[in-house]
Each structure stands twice: as structure tokens, then as C-alpha cells.
Design a protein around this motif. Structure first.
Motif, PDB file in Angstrom:
ATOM      1  N   GLY A 130       3.602  -1.400  -5.994  1.00  0.00           N
ATOM      2  CA  GLY A 130       3.874  -2.789  -6.373  1.00  0.00           C
ATOM      3  C   GLY A 130       5.355  -3.084  -6.351  1.00  0.00           C
ATOM      4  O   GLY A 130       6.170  -2.265  -5.907  1.00  0.00           O
ATOM      5  N   GLN A 131       5.700  -4.240  -6.886  1.00  0.00           N
ATOM      6  CA  GLN A 131       7.090  -4.712  -6.859  1.00  0.00           C
ATOM      7  C   GLN A 131       7.814  -4.257  -8.118  1.00  0.00           C
ATOM      8  O   GLN A 131       8.141  -5.068  -8.994  1.00  0.00           O
ATOM      9  N   PHE A 132       7.999  -2.977  -8.211  1.00  0.00           N
ATOM     10  CA  PHE A 132       8.674  -2.417  -9.382  1.00  0.00           C
ATOM     11  C   PHE A 132       9.525  -1.249  -8.923  1.00  0.00           C
ATOM     12  O   PHE A 132       9.493  -0.860  -7.749  1.00  0.00           O
ATOM     13  N   SER A 133      10.254  -0.674  -9.861  1.00  0.00           N
ATOM     14  CA  SER A 133      11.014   0.526  -9.571  1.00  0.00           C
ATOM     15  C   SER A 133      10.765   1.518 -10.697  1.00  0.00           C
ATOM     16  O   SER A 133      10.819   1.156 -11.872  1.00  0.00           O
TER      17      SER A 133
ATOM     18  N   SER B 183      -4.895 -14.094  -3.241  1.00  0.00           N
ATOM     19  CA  SER B 183      -3.994 -15.243  -3.182  1.00  0.00           C
ATOM     20  C   SER B 183      -2.595 -14.952  -2.638  1.00  0.00           C
ATOM     21  O   SER B 183      -2.094 -15.702  -1.826  1.00  0.00           O
ATOM     22  N   SER B 184      -1.988 -13.851  -3.073  1.00  0.00           N
ATOM     23  CA  SER B 184      -0.588 -13.646  -2.711  1.00  0.00           C
ATOM     24  C   SER B 184      -0.465 -12.966  -1.346  1.00  0.00           C
ATOM     25  O   SER B 184      -0.794 -11.797  -1.198  1.00  0.00           O
ATOM     26  N   ALA B 185       0.021 -13.685  -0.368  1.00  0.00           N
ATOM     27  CA  ALA B 185       0.037 -13.193   1.008  1.00  0.00           C
ATOM     28  C   ALA B 185       0.827 -11.891   1.158  1.00  0.00           C
ATOM     29  O   ALA B 185       0.352 -10.946   1.777  1.00  0.00           O
ATOM     30  N   ASP B 186       2.019 -11.818   0.577  1.00  0.00           N
ATOM     31  CA  ASP B 186       2.859 -10.630   0.752  1.00  0.00           C
ATOM     32  C   ASP B 186       2.186  -9.384   0.196  1.00  0.00           C
ATOM     33  O   ASP B 186       2.028  -8.378   0.884  1.00  0.00           O
ATOM     34  N   ALA B 187       1.821  -9.468  -1.067  1.00  0.00           N
ATOM     35  CA  ALA B 187       1.261  -8.293  -1.728  1.00  0.00           C
ATOM     36  C   ALA B 187      -0.089  -7.928  -1.127  1.00  0.00           C
ATOM     37  O   ALA B 187      -0.426  -6.746  -0.997  1.00  0.00           O
ATOM     38  N   VAL B 188      -0.851  -8.916  -0.732  1.00  0.00           N
ATOM     39  CA  VAL B 188      -2.165  -8.657  -0.138  1.00  0.00           C
ATOM     40  C   VAL B 188      -2.016  -7.922   1.183  1.00  0.00           C
ATOM     41  O   VAL B 188      -2.769  -6.983   1.476  1.00  0.00           O
ATOM     42  N   ALA B 189      -1.035  -8.297   1.957  1.00  0.00           N
ATOM     43  CA  ALA B 189      -0.842  -7.629   3.247  1.00  0.00           C
ATOM     44  C   ALA B 189      -0.623  -6.132   3.032  1.00  0.00           C
ATOM     45  O   ALA B 189      -1.204  -5.293   3.740  1.00  0.00           O
ATOM     46  N   LEU B 190       0.192  -5.783   2.041  1.00  0.00           N
ATOM     47  CA  LEU B 190       0.510  -4.366   1.820  1.00  0.00           C
ATOM     48  C   LEU B 190      -0.677  -3.620   1.205  1.00  0.00           C
ATOM     49  O   LEU B 190      -1.005  -2.510   1.621  1.00  0.00           O
ATOM     50  N   ALA B 191      -1.328  -4.228   0.233  1.00  0.00           N
ATOM     51  CA  ALA B 191      -2.476  -3.575  -0.392  1.00  0.00           C
ATOM     52  C   ALA B 191      -3.630  -3.431   0.607  1.00  0.00           C
ATOM     53  O   ALA B 191      -4.365  -2.439   0.579  1.00  0.00           O
TER      54      ALA B 191
ATOM     55  N   TYR C 221       9.960  -2.642  -3.494  1.00  0.00           N
ATOM     56  CA  TYR C 221       8.540  -2.270  -3.411  1.00  0.00           C
ATOM     57  C   TYR C 221       8.475  -0.760  -3.539  1.00  0.00           C
ATOM     58  O   TYR C 221       9.243  -0.043  -2.900  1.00  0.00           O
ATOM     59  N   GLU C 222       7.573  -0.300  -4.400  1.00  0.00           N
ATOM     60  CA  GLU C 222       7.525   1.146  -4.613  1.00  0.00           C
ATOM     61  C   GLU C 222       6.096   1.645  -4.694  1.00  0.00           C
ATOM     62  O   GLU C 222       5.207   0.959  -5.194  1.00  0.00           O
ATOM     63  N   CYS C 223       5.899   2.855  -4.188  1.00  0.00           N
ATOM     64  CA  CYS C 223       4.656   3.584  -4.448  1.00  0.00           C
ATOM     65  C   CYS C 223       5.036   4.855  -5.183  1.00  0.00           C
ATOM     66  O   CYS C 223       5.823   5.665  -4.690  1.00  0.00           O
ATOM     67  N   THR C 224       4.502   4.986  -6.376  1.00  0.00           N
ATOM     68  CA  THR C 224       4.779   6.114  -7.252  1.00  0.00           C
ATOM     69  C   THR C 224       3.488   6.901  -7.374  1.00  0.00           C
ATOM     70  O   THR C 224       2.413   6.315  -7.298  1.00  0.00           O
ATOM     71  N   PHE C 225       3.588   8.212  -7.543  1.00  0.00           N
ATOM     72  CA  PHE C 225       2.328   8.959  -7.612  1.00  0.00           C
ATOM     73  C   PHE C 225       2.376  10.084  -8.629  1.00  0.00           C
ATOM     74  O   PHE C 225       3.452  10.566  -8.994  1.00  0.00           O
ATOM     75  N   VAL C 226       1.199  10.465  -9.031  1.00  0.00           N
ATOM     76  CA  VAL C 226       0.989  11.613  -9.906  1.00  0.00           C
ATOM     77  C   VAL C 226       0.207  12.654  -9.116  1.00  0.00           C
ATOM     78  O   VAL C 226      -0.810  12.342  -8.519  1.00  0.00           O
TER      79      VAL C 226
END
Ligand SMILES: Cc1cc2nc3c(=O)[nH]c(=O)nc-3n(C[C@H](O)[C@H](O)[C@H](O)COP(=O)(O)OP(=O)(O)OC[C@H]3O[C@@H](n4cnc5c(N)ncnc54)[C@H](O)[C@@H]3O)c2cc1C
Ligand SMILES: *[C@@H]1O[C@H](CO)[C@@H](O)[C@H](O)[C@H]1NC(C)=O
Ligand SMILES: *[C@@H]1O[C@H](CO)[C@@H](O)[C@H](O)[C@H]1NC(C)=O
Ligand SMILES: *[C@@H]1O[C@H](CO)[C@@H](O)[C@H](O)[C@H]1NC(C)=O
Ligand SMILES: *[C@@H]1O[C@H](CO)[C@@H](O)[C@H](O)[C@H]1NC(C)=O
Length: 604
Positions: free
Chosen positions: A425-428, A205-213, A445-450
């Protein structure tokens, strides 16, 4: 599940604390009620054994900061649950962006330019002192470790009980999965821990987030049309190629479908509330040492754990923000006819062992603690997942707010399996400090990793004194070994995160990076230098490690028994010889289920 909402805290405390534990004898004493201690305490009581569960903190299971999973960041900052540890990452943390200081007015300062008179405390490392342990304020992310991580323990101990195929039943026994088909043999449906998949409907549904994912999906080799299907994949499926499986996944949590946190804290509470099991929970009890019968009967006999000493009172540990140094509590004892099980977590279990005379001889002598067992591994081998992130700002606000998604990557530095678990996602989220995290607003928008397989494991923890209220000195010794390999893996993760936002749709892009780099032409060297200084962690393990009979650093044998004594086990994250996978909470609960099985098997 309903039960929990019907019961008040007051009821629990009355039910649990009908009689004080002082001078009483139970079959088992369990110290600490987190993912290590909570499950085994409840399980042993449900098997009919009398259990005293001593917990330094109290019951905050009804505090909405804790019970509503979406509040997890608030929970980690809540002084009613949190314990503030301060650590060193390396011998020189100068330049760490989130160094914490105590200001002259008593408050915290975080940053690089402390005000005059501020005292450096170190890097804030969140923990809890509360019923349920860190599973009450964690992100509740559920991912089983790689099969190889379990098999490794079987290999070093020659104990097949640790083989991944033999660990799966322990997982299934405690799991109550809400989202896979009930015919799915990978999972359990009648256990005590709720596990569910968070909202994935936005993937349609969400165009912005879908584009990035969708970009993340295509970068890992999937069709742009596959996103919704990928988001609904089972992250813990018992399939042979699971640890090679890359790409996008939805977010699985130890929570109910409606977002209520599930954890060992609720399991303990419900076990007591059912009223038919011999489980006594005594809060406000800071265990200071294990008591032993030191009389050795016969040549090979060992000292036997017979109970514990604890300080009873509120907020007695100095990591508690409400700590008052003038209060010591009353010193009391309780006794165990069968066993004492230590589960204070990776920082507190080794501290309790050392205070009891089990640890590196020289360390104990420094504080005049009589040496019962010279065990050089206690407090050593401290391991943790490295974590880092790439954050940027979109050219305009995101149109709506969506759930995160995960991405598994396999870098050039992989030791065979996928080695990075990322979430975007849209977090920090850039590490931990009092009051974390930052919020860069509706464009963030952030990508965090382990990093799942860190190669340096030289961290340590040492006593500062013989006072059980003192926190230990902790140094993770990041990057002591094979730094280049781990940094290269993390560099690749950062570059992957950059690619996700690289050619975002018109209007949303171009993105502007906040960190690691603020310049558009950031070099690999700059990125790597940033990582080396700024990585963080919060999955500490291995300070009382299980190991083989010929390994002098092995504090425990494969059945969690403390070497050199009898009647004493350590059952928590400190027992892992290496940090398990990307997220330790489920592995620690599974470990506690295994320990239950081991303890009960020995009675037969
Ligand atoms: C902020 C944060 C977020 C996290 N997010 C995730 C995540 O999303 N997914 C994941 O897999 N893992 C996560 N983790 C890690 C995970 O929660 C821990 O690995 C796990 O809780 C370890 O369990 P434990 O039983 O070993 O120790 P703990 O959870 O630390 O429990 C120890 C318990 O012992 C008690 N205790 C300690 N000393 C004493 C004493 N002397 N006497 C009596 N009681 C004592 C403490 O009060 C506590 O209740 C997170 C951790 C933190 C801090
Ligand atoms: C427990 O034992 C100690 C030492 O014998 C004694 O001083 C104390 O009063 C006892 N407490 C209770 C509640 O019986
Ligand atoms: C939740 O935590 C915040 C601090 O982070 C605190 O101010 C608030 O009182 C807490 N809420 C409850 C219900 O305890
Ligand atoms: C960090 O290390 C220094 C010595 O190198 C030590 O004095 C200090 O106490 C350590 N800090 C923490 C928080 O452990
Ligand atoms: C996804 O969107 C398409 C097109 O709008 C619709 O046909 C489909 O039913 C949606 N799927 C779900 C699961 O909502």
C-alpha cells in the motif's frame, strides 16, 4: 462495547484498586496483562475465582493514540505506553541502517553516522508497559497460524489438546466477528475480542491502487476481475486448504467496524467494570520474583509457588522512557493460594523466572541468584519472524489514499505451506527506531512481508544483573542456521513486490525503487546482501518454550506448567516452541484461552 466509552479511567482505578494488594491472598496471581495474561486473568475471575492482575504499567485504554487503531504508529511511539528495548540482531550489526544511539543531549540518534560522543544503544525493539500489553499499540493484524503450527506442538508434547482442530474452539470462544455470516462455523460471534475486515470498497473505485492490487492478484493466478471478491475473502476460514491458499486478501484487525481497537486491555477493564467478578487490577506493580514454599514434603515433591514480590511505583522498569534510576518503588508481596501465572511477554517472563532462580545455572550464578531449578531453556530458543520490504516511488502522486491489502505467497523454500505474508500500500515501514516510520510522501508504495517459518532459532536473552529494573541482554542471532534458504524465500518476496509495480499504468509508473536497491539493474546478490543486513522483526517468542518431557530445553510442559516446581505457569508468547505463523497476537490470545481451559479443567 458502549460501556468502555462511558467509563473514565478514574472510575476503573477506583473500582480496581479499592484495596491495595499488599500481603493479601488471592486464588490466582497473574503477572502482565497483555495477550497472554489479560484474557486468562479476566476468564478466571469470570469463572468465579479471585484474581490479582499485576501490571507494571497503567491504564491508557482511553488514550486516543491507543483506542483509535489508525493511530497505531503514534501509539508505538507514545511514551505513555512504550517500553524501549535495545537488541542485537547478530554478533555484528555494523551497517544496520537504523542503529540507535544516545546523544550527549539525551536524545536518540538513528543511522550510520552518529554524532561525536553518542553512545550505541542497539536496535530499537518496541514493546509496551501498559494495560493490554503490545496489543495496545500493535498493527492489530489478525491471521491465525497454519494448522501445522498447532499440530507441531501436539506432536512434540503428545498432547492432543494442541491439535489445530482442538484449538479452533478456543479461538471461536473469544471472537466477536463483525464480517462473516453468523452461520459461518469457522467463527465466533459472542466473544470478547472484536475482529473485523477493514475497508475494501476502494477495490472497486480507486484506479491507481486497483491497478497495482490487480497485478498482485494476477501474479498469484487469479483473474483481473476477481480483486473485489478476493479482498472480501475470510483470512481465517476453517477449510482444509487454507494454508495453501495464495493471493490477495483484505485487512482483518482486532478492532470494531468503526476502527476502535479491541484488545485484552479492554476485556480486563470491562470485566472489572461489570462489578460482579473478583478481579483486582493493580497497575504500577513491577514483579521482581516468584515466592516459593521450598519445603519438600516427600521424595518427588517440588517447591510450590505461593506468591510474588513486586516493586510498586510509577515507571520502575528501565525500558520506560520516564524511568528515573533513583526511584525503586516500595517492595511488596502478594500471595496466591492456587497458582501464580507469569505473562510478562517474551522478554520479561524469562527475566522473572531467572530472577526467581529458574534458569540456566551458570547464568544465575553470575549474579548470585540461588538456583531453584537448573532450567537451561529459560531465555534461549528466542524466535521471531524475519521481516523485509521493497519500497518505491511512483512517477506521480497517487490520486487517493487507500487501505492496504495482503498477499500470501509460497516460495521455492516453502516447507509445505505458504510461507510469506505480504502487505502492500501507500505507506512506508522499514523496521523500528524511535520516531519510526519514514514518510516518502504521496508517491510512496511499499510491499512489506513477514517470513512465516524462519529456520534459525538460536536467539537468546540473558540477565545483565539481578536488578529487576534492568533490561536483559538480547541477541536474536539471525541467520545462524539455514540462512540461504530463508534469504532465498525473502528474495522471492522482494521480486514479487517489484513485479507488482513493474508495468504500472502510464503516468503512475515507472516506479523508482528506494530499497533494497536504488539502481535499476540490481542483482540478486545485492538484494540478498541487503536483506541479510537489514531484516527486522517484532514478533519475539519462545524464550520459555513448551516441549516434550525428554527435552531439557523445554521450560514448560504442554499445560504451561513450569517444570521443576508446582503452582507456576507461563502463559504468553514466550511459551510457543516456535513463532506461530505470520502474526502472533491472535495465537497468543488463543493460547491464553487454552490455558484458561487447562487451569479450570484441573480443578474439576
Ligand atoms: C509495534 C508492534 C506491532 C505489532 N503488530 C502486530 C500485529 O499487527 N499483529 C500481530 O499478530 N502481532 C503484532 N505484534 C506482536 C504482538 O503484539 C505480541 O506478540 C503480543 O502482544 C505478545 O503478547 P504477550 O502477552 O506475550 O506480551 P506483551 O504484549 O508484551 O505483554 C506483556 C505485559 O506484561 C507486562 N509486564 C512485563 N513485565 C512485567 C513485570 N515484571 N511485572 C508486571 N508486569 C509486567 C507489560 O507491561 C505488558 O503489559 C506487534 C508488536 C509490536 C511491538
Ligand atoms: C505487609 O507485611 C510486611 C511484613 O510483615 C509489613 O512490614 C507491612 O507493613 C505489611 N503491609 C500491610 C499493608 O499490611
Ligand atoms: C500520543 O502520542 C504522542 C507521541 O507519539 C504524544 O505526544 C501525545 O501526547 C499522545 N496523545 C495522548 C492523548 O496521550
Ligand atoms: C550486543 O552485544 C554486545 C556483545 O556482543 C553486548 O555488549 C551488548 O550489550 C549487546 N547489546 C544489546 C542491546 O543487547
Ligand atoms: C462496483 O462498481 C460497479 C461499476 O461501477 C458497480 O456496478 C458495482 O455496484 C460496484 N460494486 C460495489 C460493491 O460497490
Amino acid at each position: 462495547m458502549l460501556l468502555r466509552h462511558l467509563l473514565s479511567s478514574a472510575f476503573l482505578l477506583v473500582a480496581a484498586g479499592v484495596e491495595a494488594a499488599e500481603n493479601k491472598t488471592y486464588e490466582y496471581i497473574v503477572v502482565g496483562s497483555g495477550p497472554g495474561g489479560g484474557p486468562i486473568a479476566a476468564n478466571l475471575a469470570r469463572a468465579g475465582h479471585s484474581v490479582l492482575l499485576l501490571e507494571a504499567g497503567d491504564d491508557q485504554t482511553q488514550n486516543v493514540n491507543v483506542s483509535v487503531l489508525a493511530n497505531f504508529n503514534i501509539a508505538a511511539n507514545d511514551e505513555k505506553t512504550r517500553w524501549d528495548f535495545f537488541v542485537n540482531h547478530t554478533d555484528n550489526d555494523l551497517g544496520y541502517n537504523h542503529m540507535v544511539y544516545r546523544k550527549p543531549d539525551g536524545g536518540f540518534y538513528t543511522g550510520l553516522t552518529p554524532p561525536a560522543g553518542a553512545k550505541q544503544l542497539g536496535i530499537w525493539y518496541p514493546r509496551t508497559g501498559t494495560l493490554g500489553g503490545c496489543a495496545m499499540h500493535n498493527g492489530a493484524v489478525v491471521t491465525l497460524p497454519a494448522d501445522a503450527d498447532w499440530d507441531y506442538i501436539a506432536g512434540i508434547t503428545k498432547d492432543d489438546g494442541w491439535l489445530s482442530k482442538n484449538m479452533r474452539p478456543h479461538f471461536k470462544r473469544m471472537e466477536r466477528n463483525a464480517d462473516v455470516a453468523v452461520t459461518d462455523t469457522s467463527h465466533g460471534f459472542n466473544g470478547w475480542l472484536d475482529i473485523s475486515l477493514g475497508d475494501t470498497t476502494w477495490a472497486n473505485s480507486s484506479a491507481d491502487a486497483v491497478a497495482l492490487a490487480t497485478k498482485a492478484a494476477t501474479l498469484t493466478g487469479f483473474s483481473p476481475l476477481a480483486l473485489e471478491k478476493l479482498m472480501n475473502r475470510d483470512i481465517d476460514a476453517d477449510v482444509p486448504d487454507r494454508d495453501q491458499t495464495l493471493g490477495v486478501f483484505g485487512s482483518w484487525s482486532h478492532a470494531t467496524k468503526s476502527g476502535q481497537r479491541s484488545s485484552p486491555g479492554y476485556y480486563v477493564r470491562e470485566t472489572i467494570a461489570e462489578g460482579k467478578y473478583p478481579l483486582t487490577l493493580q497497575p504500577y506493580s513491577l514483579v521482581s520474583k516468584v515466592l516459593f514454599d521450598k519445603k519438600r514434603h516427600g521424595k518427588d515433591s517440588k517447591p510450590k509457588a505461593i506468591g510474588v514480590e513486586y516493586h510498586r511505583g510509577e515507571y520502575l522498569y528501565s525500558a520506560d522512557p520516564r524511568y528515573d534510576p533513583s526511584k525503586k518503588g516500595t517492595v511488596e508481596r502478594a500471595y496466591a493460594s492456587k497458582e501464580v501465572i507469569i505473562a510478562g511477554g517474551a522478554f520479561n517472563s524469562p527475566q522473572i523466572l531467572m530472577l526467581s532462580g529458574i534458569g540456566p545455572k551458570e547464568e544465575l550464578k553470575k549474579f548470585k541468584i540461588p538456583v531453584l531449578v537448573d532450567s537451561p531453556g529459560v531465555g534461549q530458543n528466542l524466535d521471531d519472524n524475519y521481516e523485509g520490504s521493497v519500497a518505491s516511488l511512483a512517477a506521480r502522486d497517487f490520486k487517493d489514499f487507500t487501505n492496504i491489502y495482503f498477499v500470501f505467497l509460497k516460495t521455492s523454500q516453502s516447507m509445505g505451506n505458504r510461507d510469506i505474508q505480504m502487505w502492500c500500500g501507500q505507506f512506508s515501514f522499514e523496521g523500528f527506531w524511535p520516531g519510526f516510520p519514514d514518510d516518502f510522501g504521496p508517491k510512496q508504495y511499499e510491499c512489506t512481508f513477514v517470513h512465516m517459518n524462519p529456520r534459525s532459532q538460536k536467539g537468546y536473552l540473558k540477565l545483565r544483573s539481578a536488578d529487576p529494573r534492568d533490561t536483559p541482554e538480547i541477541n536474536f542471532k539471525f541467520f545462524e542456521k539455514n540462512a540461504d534458504k530463508d534469504l532465498q524465500a525473502m528474495l522471492e518476496a522482494i521480486k514479487f513486490g517489484r513485479k507488482i509495480v513493474e508495468d504500472a499504468p502510464e503516468g503512475l509508473g515507472p516506479f523508482k525503487e528506494i530499497h533494497p536497491c536504488t539502481s535499476a539493474d540490481c542483482s540478486d546478490e545485492e538484494t540478498t546482501a541487503f536483506l541479510k543486513k537489514q531484516v527486522y522483526s517484532h514478533h519475539a517468542t519462545s524464550t520459555c518454550a513448551i516441549g516434550g518431557d525428554d527435552d531439557k530445553m523445554a521450560v514448560l510442559d504442554s499445560k504451561f506448567r513450569v517444570r521443576g516446581v508446582t503452582g507456576l505457569r507461563v502463559v504468553d508468547a514466550s511459551a510457543f516452541p516456535r513463532v506461530p505463523g505470520a502474526f502472533p497476537v491472535i495465537p497468543t490470545i488463543v493460547l491464553s484461552e487454552k490455558a484458561t481451559y487447562d487451569v479450570l479443567s484441573e480443578l474439576k
